[in-house]
Design an enzyme around this catalytic site. Structure first.
Site, PDB file in Angstrom:
ATOM      1  N   HIS A   1       0.805  -1.222   0.000  1.00 49.66           N
ATOM      2  CA  HIS A   1       0.000   0.000   0.000  1.00 49.66           C
ATOM      3  C   HIS A   1       0.836   1.269   0.000  1.00 49.66           C
ATOM      4  O   HIS A   1       0.429   2.278  -0.555  1.00 49.66           O
ATOM      5  CB  HIS A   1      -1.023  -0.045   1.135  1.00 49.66           C
TER       6      HIS A   1
ATOM      7  N   GLU B   1     -11.785 -10.222  -5.618  1.00 49.16           N
ATOM      8  CA  GLU B   1     -10.343 -10.262  -5.385  1.00 49.16           C
ATOM      9  C   GLU B   1      -9.915 -11.568  -4.721  1.00 49.16           C
ATOM     10  O   GLU B   1      -8.763 -11.751  -4.369  1.00 49.16           O
ATOM     11  CB  GLU B   1      -9.899  -9.056  -4.553  1.00 49.16           C
TER      12      GLU B   1
ATOM     13  N   ASP C   1      -5.057  -8.292  -4.979  1.00 50.23           N
ATOM     14  CA  ASP C   1      -5.266  -9.459  -4.129  1.00 50.23           C
ATOM     15  C   ASP C   1      -5.586 -10.695  -4.960  1.00 50.23           C
ATOM     16  O   ASP C   1      -5.169 -11.803  -4.608  1.00 50.23           O
ATOM     17  CB  ASP C   1      -6.383  -9.185  -3.111  1.00 50.23           C
TER      18      ASP C   1
ATOM     19  N   CYS D   1     -10.288  -2.289 -10.455  1.00 51.63           N
ATOM     20  CA  CYS D   1      -9.620  -1.232  -9.701  1.00 51.63           C
ATOM     21  C   CYS D   1      -8.257  -1.665  -9.173  1.00 51.63           C
ATOM     22  O   CYS D   1      -7.591  -0.905  -8.486  1.00 51.63           O
ATOM     23  CB  CYS D   1     -10.494  -0.752  -8.552  1.00 51.63           C
TER      24      CYS D   1
HETATM   25  C1  PEP Z   1      -6.953  -5.101  -4.951  1.00 48.44           C
HETATM   26  O1  PEP Z   1      -6.790  -6.015  -4.138  1.00 48.44           O
HETATM   27  O2  PEP Z   1      -6.732  -5.228  -6.181  1.00 48.44           O
HETATM   28  C2  PEP Z   1      -7.418  -3.783  -4.502  1.00 48.44           C
HETATM   29  C3  PEP Z   1      -7.711  -2.827  -5.372  1.00 48.44           C
HETATM   30  O3  PEP Z   1      -7.505  -3.584  -3.166  1.00 48.44           O
HETATM   31  P1  PEP Z   1      -6.247  -3.248  -2.225  1.00 48.44           P
HETATM   32  O4  PEP Z   1      -5.056  -3.015  -3.127  1.00 48.44           O
HETATM   33  O5  PEP Z   1      -6.630  -2.061  -1.440  1.00 48.44           O
HETATM   34  O6  PEP Z   1      -6.130  -4.508  -1.439  1.00 48.44           O
HETATM   35 MG    MG Z   2      -7.589  -5.865  -2.082  1.00 49.20          MG
END
Ligand code: PEP
Ligand code: MG
Length: 571
Positions: free
Chosen positions: A190, A432, A456, A503
């Protein structure tokens, strides 16, 4: 000397290194005045210990990447020491009977223990002194929630650290910090994702080599290639200054596409949204031509603080984002904590595998009060913009049914109170987890939309930790296994009449644009700065050609062939 890591956020930073080290541990001599201060001091100690345990656990999960460490047993010993009842008893006693402030109490208790261990004849026991000192320093650091990044920096500073938390990256002052590099972390950690959305050039996963960077060293950091040059000569600086200028020029050229519609040459309209974390990012996203937000990561409001935000605070926060979007849609994702997003003030259970554990929707379904507070705040904010609600980490049909039942309860409470909200608000889920991708046809009957979270989805499909730099080459969203799951989800658009977006980071990879359009994807959400790059690909694509690309890729059996082929097609 050149160090190489993983380039996670493009751009060139040229400037002086600031190495973030453990904060100095000093006694203050301040005495506590009353019983209330004593109670607060003890609570502060307990919280700092809890945060320290989380930190060490997270290091253990990445222990292969922890260069210079003697192994995971040391970290296990640290966790044991952090929970040592004797240390707590001694600290509490100093606070209660000597009225020492918590910082001084911890330092004195740790120093005394260090001396005892150092004086032991046994080599093993005297070596434990370093471990005690280490955990002591960690507790002291965590007594002060203000992170090191908050300090004042000269403009052009490049931060060098072992690791950075998402909240560190989010609080960086971009007027002063030109870029950062860390020893550990992967492309979809993140901290990396936030760097990209904030346009901070960043390199992660550099390993122990990064330790050779000293405070004040002149550095060139290339967030695209992942290289860091220490003490470059004048010629190299000039070369990279030219490269930086041309990158900035390209960026401004791409930004000029802001108002150009994202349409293929044969007329297919594609919708481009931004992934955001707050209202400032929403505002910035519109500058890049975003048509709204396809992922509002609400958990960042919950990070880097000492307590859960109240319903009122959350409402104001979501409302501010809604207002900034000026009527454009925003997909608000409910709390996705756990994994690498830990809260200092919430008692997470000790887990062997936090990424497979108590997180996101699982935690929310269990802690209904936390969940309902957030849902009410989102619903109230829906009066001020076009909000949608999205649940993360759904693995089964029963989970989404349970989440919807709680949402219904939240709606009922607001209705009973006479509070206005958008009664037709759209409900969706992140896809995911592989099981969700496989049963996308069943889930489609439960919700209005899907958003594919490739970060994920890749991690779970290939069983590759997205944070572990040691196995970074195995983490590959272009793997045929991942692509087939994605294709299965997108297929539901027509088969089951459901909106489908993406996303995860794959949506922002220009190599994937033709392929995803060929699969039938029409909604992409990504870091704002990637929008013009992807749009530039879309306006050169044709749906007919993209379908052929998709068909060809589906015949291939490995990601290397797939990426080589896509690279060639995407030129
Ligand atoms: C993902 O897992 O692709 C996602 C967009 O969520 P995060 O990256 O916040 O886990
Ligand atoms: Mg995720």
């Amino acid at each position: 000397m050149t160090i190489s890591g993983i380039g996670v956020s493009p751009g060139i930073a040229i400037g002086k290194a600031r190495v973030i080290k453990k904060q100095a541990v000093v006694l203050t001599g301040i005495l506590l005045l009353n019983d209330e201060e004593i109670t607060i001091a003890i609570e502060k100690f307990d919280k700092a210990v809890a945060v320290s345990v989380i930190e060490v656990e997270m290091m253990m999960n990445n222990h292969d990447a922890l260069q210079g460490s003697e192994g995971v047993e040391i970290l296990e010993a640290h966790i044991e020491l952090l929970g040592d009842p004797q240390i707590r008893e001694d600290v509490v006693e100093k606070i209660q009977t000597e009225r020492k402030n918590v910082n001084d109490a911890v330092i004195e208790v740790i120093q005394a223990a260090v001396e005892v261990f150092k004086s032991m004849d046994d080599d093993y026991m005297s070596a434990r002194a370093a471990d005690i000192e280490d955990i002591g320093n960690r507790i002291v650091k965590n007594l002060t929630p203000a992170i090191a990044i908050d300090q004042d920096y000269e403009a052009g500073t490049i931060i060098i650290a072992e690791d950075l938390a998402p909240s560190d990256t989010i609080s960086m002052d971009i007027a002063k910090i030109a870029g950062f590099a860390t020893q550990i972390g992967g492309k979809t950690s993140h901290a990396a994702i936030i760097a990209k959305s904030r346009g901070i050039p960043a390199v992660v996963g550099c390993g122990a080599d990064l330790k050779s960077v000293q405070d004040g060293d002149m550095l060139i950091l290339d967030g695209q290639s992942g290289s860091i040059i220490i003490d470059p000569d004048q010629e190299t600086i000039l070369k990279f200054e030219a490269k930086r200028d041309s990158w900035l020029k390209e960026l401004s050229l791409l930004k000029s596409l802001k108002d150009t519609p994202a349409k293929t040459i044969d007329g297919t309209e594609i919708h481009l949204f931004a992934n955001i974390a707050d209202s400032a990012e929403m505002e910035n996203a519109l500058e890049f031509g975003a048509q709204g937000s396809g992922l509002f990561r609400t958990e960042f409001l919950f990070l880097g603080r000492n307590d859960f935000p109240s319903e009122e605070e959350q409402f104001e926060f979501y409302k501010a984002v809604a207002l900034k979007a000026k009527g454009k849609p925003i997909t608000v994702r409910t709390l996705d904590i756990g994994g690498d997003k830990q809260l200092a003030y919430f008692n997470f259970p000790e887990e062997q595998n936090p990424f497979l554990g108590y997180r996101a929707i699982r935690l929310c379904l269990d802690k209904k009060d936390i969940f309902i507070t957030q849902l009410k705040a989102i619903l109230r904010a829906s009066e001020f913009g076009k909000l949608k609600i999205m649940f993360p980490m759904i693995a089964t049909v029963n989970e989404i049914r349970a989440a919807k039942a709680i949402l219904k309860e939240a709606m009922q409470t607001l209705t009973d109170q006479g509070t206005a909200f958008d009664k037709a608000i759209k409900i969706g889920i992140m896809i995911e987890i592989p099981s969700a991708a496989v049963i996308a046809d069943l889930l489609a009957k439960e919700v209005d939309f899907f958003s594919i979270g490739t970060n994920d989805l890749t991690q779970y499909t290939l069983a590759v930790d997205r944070m572990n730099e040691k196995i970074k080459d195995l983490y590959d969203p272009f793997d045929p296994g991942v692509l087939r799951l994605i294709a299965n989800v997108i297929e539901q658009r027509h088969k089951n009449h459901i909106e489908v977006g993406m996303c995860g980071e794959l949506a922002s990879d220009p190599r994937a644009t033709f392929l995803l359009i060929g699969m039938g994807l029409t909604e992409f959400s990504m870091s704002a700065s990637s929008i013009p790059v992807v749009k530039n690909k879309i306006i050169k694509a044709s749906l007919t050609e993209a379908r052929k690309v998709y068909e060809a890729v589906m015949q291939m059996d490995n990601s290397k062939d797939i990426t080589n082929y896509l690279q060639e097609k995407t030129q």
